[in-house]
Motif scaffolding. Structure first.
Motif, PDB file in Angstrom:
ATOM      1  N   LYS A  39       0.831  -1.209   0.000  1.00 18.16           N
ATOM      2  CA  LYS A  39       0.000   0.000   0.000  1.00 18.16           C
ATOM      3  C   LYS A  39       0.864   1.257   0.000  1.00 18.16           C
ATOM      4  O   LYS A  39       0.567   2.230  -0.709  1.00 18.16           O
ATOM      5  N   ALA A  40       1.928   1.256   0.798  1.00 24.05           N
ATOM      6  CA  ALA A  40       2.803   2.430   0.847  1.00 24.05           C
ATOM      7  C   ALA A  40       3.455   2.677  -0.511  1.00 24.05           C
ATOM      8  O   ALA A  40       3.628   3.831  -0.931  1.00 24.05           O
ATOM      9  N   PHE A  41       3.812   1.593  -1.204  1.00 22.54           N
ATOM     10  CA  PHE A  41       4.408   1.754  -2.535  1.00 22.54           C
ATOM     11  C   PHE A  41       3.395   2.352  -3.505  1.00 22.54           C
ATOM     12  O   PHE A  41       3.734   3.242  -4.299  1.00 22.54           O
ATOM     13  N   GLN A  42       2.165   1.884  -3.459  1.00 24.64           N
ATOM     14  CA  GLN A  42       1.137   2.448  -4.333  1.00 24.64           C
ATOM     15  C   GLN A  42       0.948   3.942  -4.054  1.00 24.64           C
ATOM     16  O   GLN A  42       0.854   4.751  -4.988  1.00 24.64           O
ATOM     17  N   ILE A  43       0.898   4.293  -2.786  1.00 23.55           N
ATOM     18  CA  ILE A  43       0.737   5.709  -2.432  1.00 23.55           C
ATOM     19  C   ILE A  43       1.927   6.513  -2.946  1.00 23.55           C
ATOM     20  O   ILE A  43       1.768   7.603  -3.507  1.00 23.55           O
ATOM     21  N   GLY A  44       3.130   5.961  -2.775  1.00 25.49           N
ATOM     22  CA  GLY A  44       4.321   6.649  -3.268  1.00 25.49           C
ATOM     23  C   GLY A  44       4.285   6.853  -4.769  1.00 25.49           C
ATOM     24  O   GLY A  44       4.663   7.915  -5.274  1.00 25.49           O
ATOM     25  N   MET A  45       3.829   5.848  -5.511  1.00 24.75           N
ATOM     26  CA  MET A  45       3.746   5.983  -6.963  1.00 24.75           C
ATOM     27  C   MET A  45       2.706   7.024  -7.368  1.00 24.75           C
ATOM     28  O   MET A  45       2.891   7.745  -8.359  1.00 24.75           O
ATOM     29  N   HIS A  46       1.626   7.116  -6.617  1.00 23.32           N
ATOM     30  CA  HIS A  46       0.637   8.162  -6.915  1.00 23.32           C
ATOM     31  C   HIS A  46       1.233   9.548  -6.690  1.00 23.32           C
ATOM     32  O   HIS A  46       0.918  10.491  -7.428  1.00 23.32           O
ATOM     33  N   VAL A  47       2.093   9.676  -5.691  1.00 22.08           N
ATOM     34  CA  VAL A  47       2.768  10.960  -5.470  1.00 22.08           C
ATOM     35  C   VAL A  47       3.723  11.251  -6.620  1.00 22.08           C
ATOM     36  O   VAL A  47       3.776  12.364  -7.146  1.00 22.08           O
ATOM     37  N   VAL A  48       4.492  10.230  -7.037  1.00 16.86           N
ATOM     38  CA  VAL A  48       5.439  10.402  -8.140  1.00 16.86           C
ATOM     39  C   VAL A  48       4.717  10.869  -9.403  1.00 16.86           C
ATOM     40  O   VAL A  48       5.207  11.734 -10.137  1.00 16.86           O
ATOM     41  N   ARG A  49       3.543  10.333  -9.648  1.00 15.50           N
ATOM     42  CA  ARG A  49       2.803  10.659 -10.869  1.00 15.50           C
ATOM     43  C   ARG A  49       1.853  11.837 -10.699  1.00 15.50           C
ATOM     44  O   ARG A  49       1.072  12.136 -11.600  1.00 15.50           O
ATOM     45  N   GLY A  50       1.919  12.483  -9.542  1.00 15.88           N
ATOM     46  CA  GLY A  50       1.116  13.680  -9.339  1.00 15.88           C
ATOM     47  C   GLY A  50      -0.337  13.419  -9.040  1.00 15.88           C
ATOM     48  O   GLY A  50      -1.160  14.346  -9.096  1.00 15.88           O
ATOM     49  N   ASN A  51      -0.688  12.178  -8.707  1.00 19.71           N
ATOM     50  CA  ASN A  51      -2.080  11.861  -8.401  1.00 19.71           C
ATOM     51  C   ASN A  51      -2.449  12.210  -6.961  1.00 19.71           C
ATOM     52  O   ASN A  51      -3.631  12.364  -6.646  1.00 19.71           O
ATOM     53  N   LEU A  52      -1.458  12.273  -6.080  1.00 18.45           N
ATOM     54  CA  LEU A  52      -1.672  12.653  -4.686  1.00 18.45           C
ATOM     55  C   LEU A  52      -0.673  13.738  -4.315  1.00 18.45           C
ATOM     56  O   LEU A  52       0.487  13.693  -4.740  1.00 18.45           O
ATOM     57  N   SER A  53      -1.126  14.690  -3.510  1.00 23.18           N
ATOM     58  CA  SER A  53      -0.205  15.692  -2.976  1.00 23.18           C
ATOM     59  C   SER A  53       0.514  15.104  -1.769  1.00 23.18           C
ATOM     60  O   SER A  53       0.146  14.046  -1.245  1.00 23.18           O
ATOM     61  N   ALA A  54       1.526  15.806  -1.290  1.00 22.24           N
ATOM     62  CA  ALA A  54       2.269  15.330  -0.127  1.00 22.24           C
ATOM     63  C   ALA A  54       1.370  15.250   1.104  1.00 22.24           C
ATOM     64  O   ALA A  54       1.448  14.290   1.886  1.00 22.24           O
ATOM     65  N   ASP A  55       0.501  16.243   1.294  1.00 25.85           N
ATOM     66  CA  ASP A  55      -0.399  16.226   2.454  1.00 25.85           C
ATOM     67  C   ASP A  55      -1.376  15.055   2.372  1.00 25.85           C
ATOM     68  O   ASP A  55      -1.657  14.393   3.378  1.00 25.85           O
ATOM     69  N   GLU A  56      -1.893  14.811   1.177  1.00 26.99           N
ATOM     70  CA  GLU A  56      -2.828  13.693   1.010  1.00 26.99           C
ATOM     71  C   GLU A  56      -2.124  12.360   1.245  1.00 26.99           C
ATOM     72  O   GLU A  56      -2.700  11.439   1.838  1.00 26.99           O
ATOM     73  N   ALA A  57      -0.887  12.271   0.798  1.00 27.18           N
ATOM     74  CA  ALA A  57      -0.126  11.041   1.026  1.00 27.18           C
ATOM     75  C   ALA A  57       0.129  10.832   2.514  1.00 27.18           C
ATOM     76  O   ALA A  57       0.067   9.699   3.010  1.00 27.18           O
ATOM     77  N   ARG A  58       0.414  11.912   3.248  1.00 28.11           N
ATOM     78  CA  ARG A  58       0.629  11.775   4.691  1.00 28.11           C
ATOM     79  C   ARG A  58      -0.621  11.255   5.388  1.00 28.11           C
ATOM     80  O   ARG A  58      -0.544  10.426   6.300  1.00 28.11           O
ATOM     81  N   THR A  59      -1.774  11.732   4.956  1.00 28.30           N
ATOM     82  CA  THR A  59      -3.026  11.241   5.543  1.00 28.30           C
ATOM     83  C   THR A  59      -3.193   9.748   5.285  1.00 28.30           C
ATOM     84  O   THR A  59      -3.511   8.968   6.195  1.00 28.30           O
ATOM     85  N   ALA A  60      -2.980   9.343   4.042  1.00 23.87           N
ATOM     86  CA  ALA A  60      -3.139   7.930   3.689  1.00 23.87           C
ATOM     87  C   ALA A  60      -2.126   7.061   4.427  1.00 23.87           C
ATOM     88  O   ALA A  60      -2.465   5.984   4.943  1.00 23.87           O
ATOM     89  N   LEU A  61      -0.883   7.516   4.503  1.00 23.48           N
ATOM     90  CA  LEU A  61       0.154   6.739   5.183  1.00 23.48           C
ATOM     91  C   LEU A  61      -0.091   6.684   6.688  1.00 23.48           C
ATOM     92  O   LEU A  61       0.214   5.670   7.335  1.00 23.48           O
ATOM     93  N   SER A  62      -0.637   7.749   7.251  1.00 20.76           N
ATOM     94  CA  SER A  62      -0.947   7.745   8.686  1.00 20.76           C
ATOM     95  C   SER A  62      -2.033   6.726   8.995  1.00 20.76           C
ATOM     96  O   SER A  62      -1.954   5.985   9.990  1.00 20.76           O
ATOM     97  N   ASN A  63      -3.059   6.680   8.160  1.00 18.27           N
ATOM     98  CA  ASN A  63      -4.096   5.659   8.335  1.00 18.27           C
ATOM     99  C   ASN A  63      -3.499   4.261   8.226  1.00 18.27           C
ATOM    100  O   ASN A  63      -3.820   3.358   9.008  1.00 18.27           O
ATOM    101  N   LEU A  64      -2.629   4.099   7.240  1.00 18.34           N
ATOM    102  CA  LEU A  64      -2.001   2.798   7.019  1.00 18.34           C
ATOM    103  C   LEU A  64      -1.154   2.391   8.222  1.00 18.34           C
ATOM    104  O   LEU A  64      -1.194   1.232   8.668  1.00 18.34           O
ATOM    105  N   ALA A  65      -0.399   3.330   8.771  1.00 16.54           N
ATOM    106  CA  ALA A  65       0.444   3.031   9.929  1.00 16.54           C
ATOM    107  C   ALA A  65      -0.398   2.660  11.141  1.00 16.54           C
ATOM    108  O   ALA A  65      -0.095   1.697  11.864  1.00 16.54           O
TER     109      ALA A  65
END
Length: 680
Positions: free
Chosen positions: A490-516
């Motif tokens: 899941k973290a890799f998928q989120i990271g790839m969405h950030v790389v491709r501009g599909n998620l902002s850094a703040d949105e990724a932090r929210t998703a990763l926090s839920n995941l953690a």
């Protein structure tokens, strides 16, 4: 370039006159009869032994000094003016070699294994001579398996079987030539890969991939894999003939010796294959296809004597540009079209086995090749990375990651299986193709909107808990491993969405926090379940896990520090549970993309009784008041509400410091989603 420059490799005009054309004739074919001269020498050595063993060695040793003496060749034969019927005098030495070798090999084996007229040392030397000449099996066999007439291809396979390697005929023609210079081809060594790393992978892939290819070819014709046209039936017959003959001559020990001799031949051939393609890569085009094979994708050489002895094997670049071209018609081009090896094959074989010297010699030439042919490419790290060979189908994504996400790049190098997530519908359904809308701005909003809705709204903590609960696990240790792998994906998928501009850094932090949070809570719940199964219900008191640092502030990121405060209450099982919590969470953070590792005995994770909670909070100091403010309970168990008591203690301590507690108000998810959709 001058002959000295040609010998050292490089680019620029080649010194040989590549415009000089020759006609097919007995005169131009005559030098290629030289390889046949070794057969009477070997037969004499096998018949008489003693000093007769010396001439074959002298014959083999003559190649390098004669290459130096005769220099480069540079002559080409015009394919348009040399139809097949005019090449009869050039084909004859190949056919003669192909028929003389089995006779010579059988006679030599007979002398060693059956007649035994010699001393042991003579038998050993004769076996070495046979092995040295057997290396040419791959030159002649290779030439024949590329021919159009069936009998030549079959005889080429039979010759390869004498070196215990007939499947080479399938792998080389259908796989190596199609995929040369790409990560799909194990036979094309990337820059930085030593021969010792290359060799075992090439041996295994040659066998497995040739079988897969034979099966695929049959499947295309809707035939079963055991159909009689499967070439492995022929390969089996050829191998059975040679090994049956050797066993009849000398028993099991003779078979073992024959295996060793075949290994020596294959080893030598793999050295040649390694140096012919080392570091040269075809480029992946924007349309997702590989560029067409060209002479620049193979190393060439053009020493005159070696051309005569080895049927133009050195002109490897042109062979790959047009594989069906017979050896007399192979062209040598200028160095502006094809890179040249820095010396003879013998020179390079002497350093291939010493990686440090090989890299010192070849890597600068590879870099020079890249600048010469691909000046627009600055970063080749993705092409050189082992992950490209492990997951060649994902090379475009690998290039993307290496160019913009170094941490992800390091992770996929250690864990190539993460790239398989790019085929998961969970990822592909959110990763809209570029250019699917005419307005780039609207397209960007749509791309970001889809990923944002999914990862920040739909994939809530409760939703993630439900998904991970469906994955079977036997105990807490198994759960920690399952959760780690799941969170890595899941973290890799989120990271790839950030790389491709599909998620902002703040949105990724929210998703990763839920995941953690879900990962931690799931592992701790499994610890409690294990404890209850083994020791019964938790006795008086309880235990809780309190997040600290970035995890507590919902600012998770890849490699976030896993800081915890484990609190237990009462004289019961709480203390034991907290120790188990720490142990299993330490396991969870090992080899994790989401968490940084928690070493055993670390001070980042504190275990203490609730009676010491107030003193501990005061000991952190007012300067770390914000950390204490963000701390929150993520898991508790037992009959004591330790989480609530922690909140009370925290408020009291913060009041003593004159700080005001920060109330964390959860955003209205539906309102934010509605506002987002309205803006979109």
């Amino acid at each position: 370039m001058p002959q000295e420059t040609a010998a050292s490799g490089g680019f620029g005009p080649h010194n040989a006159d590549v415009s000089k054309l020759i006609e097919p004739s007995i005169r131009t074919a005559l030098p290629h009869y030289l390889p046949l001269g070794v057969f009477p020498l070997i037969l004499a050595a096998a018949a008489y032994g003693g000093w007769w063993l010396l001439p074959p060695f002298l014959f083999f040793a003559a190649a390098t000094p004669l290459d130096r003496a005769l220099g480069l060749d540079g002559r080409n034969m015009d394919p348009a003016r040399a139809p097949g019927r005019r090449l009869i005098w050039h084909n004859l030495p190949v056919w003669c070699w192909a028929f003389l070798w089995p006779v010579t090999l059988v006679f030599g084996l007979w002398q060693i294994l059956v007649a035994s007229p010699f001393a042991i040392w003579e038998n050993v030397i004769l076996a070495i001579i046979l092995t040295m000449e057997a290396q040419a099996v791959f030159i002649v066999g290779h030439e024949l398996v590329h021919r159009r007439t069936p009998w030549e291809r079959r005889w080429g396979e039979f010759l390869l079987a004498s070196a215990s390697y007939p499947q080479y005929a399938t792998e080389h023609v259908y796989i190596h030539h199609a995929q040369v210079g790409t990560p799909h081809d194990v036979g094309s060594a990337p820059k930085g890969e030593s021969f010792w790393s290359y060799f075992p992978k090439e041996i295994v892939s040659n066998l497995t991939n040739s079988w897969k290819m034979a099966s695929q070819l049959l499947a295309r014709r809707r035939l079963p894999v055991w159909h009689y046209s499967n070439p492995f039936w022929r390969y089996g017959v050829y191998i059975a003939f040679w090994y049956g003959l050797v066993f009849w001559m000398g028993g099991i020990w003779a078979v073992l010796v024959f295996v060793f001799l075949g290994f020596g031949c294959v080893f030598s051939m793999k050295i040649s294959n390694y140096l012919q393609h080392y570091g040269l890569r075809r480029v992946l085009l924007p349309n997702g296809r590989w560029e067409k094979v060209a002479p620049r994708h193979s190393w060439s050489a053009d020493w005159k004597f070696s051309n005569w002895m080895f049927f133009n094997m050195q002109r490897h670049a042109d062979h790959h540009a047009l594989a069906s071209r017979p050896y007399p018609l192979l062209q040598i081009t200028g160095a502006d079209e094809s890179p040249f090896l820095p010396g003879t094959y013998s020179d390079l074989m002497n350093i291939v086995l010493r990686p440090k010297r090989w890299f010192e010699k070849m890597d600068p030439l590879v870099d020079q090749w890249r600048k010469h042919f691909y000046p627009e490419i600055d970063d080749w790290s993705a092409y050189d990375s082992p992950v490209a060979a492990a997951r060649p189908e994902h090379l475009s994504a690998i290039i993307e990651i290496f160019g913009s996400a170094p941490r992800l790049a390091r992770w996929i190098e250690r864990n190539p299986e993460l790239l398989d997530n790019l085929k998961d519908p969970e990822f592909t359904d959110l990763d809209l193709p570029r250019g699917f809308m005419s307005d780039p701005e609207v397209e960007s909003i749509a791309r970001r909107g889809l990923a944002r809705v999914y990862w920040t709204f739909e994939m809530s903590v409760e939703e993630m808990k439900g998904l991970i609960a469906e994955i079977p696990a036997t105990d807490a240790n198994d759960t920690a491993e399952v959760v780690r792998n799941w969170s890595n994906d899941k973290a890799f998928q989120i990271g790839m969405h950030v790389v491709r501009g599909n998620l902002s850094a703040d949105e990724a932090r929210t998703a990763l926090s839920n995941l953690a949070e879900v990962s931690i809570a799931t592992v701790l719940a499994s610890v409690v379940a294990d404890f209850v199964d083994r020791r019964g219900p938790v006795s008086e008191g309880g235990a809780a896990a309190i997040l600290l640092g970035d995890l507590a502030g919902r600012e998770a990121h890849p490699g976030v520090a896993a800081d915890f405060l484990f609190v237990h209450d009462g004289p019961g099982d709480g203390g034991r549970l907290c120790a188990l919590f720490l142990d299993k969470l330490t396991g969870l953070t090992q080899n994790s993309l989401l968490f940084s590792p928690v070493p055993h005995g670390t001070e980042r994770c504190v275990v203490l009784p609730s009676s010491d909670l107030a003193e501990h909070c005061r000991s952190v100091g007012a300067a770390r008041g914000p950390d204490l403010t963000r701390a929150r309970c993520v898991f508790e168990t037992g009959d004591s509400r330790i989480g609530g008591r922690f909140d009370e203690v925290r408020r009291d301590v913060l009041s003593e410091w004159g700080a005001s507690t920060v109330a964390e108000t959860a955003p209205d998810a539906e309102a934010e989603l509605d506002a987002f959709l309205t803006r979109a």
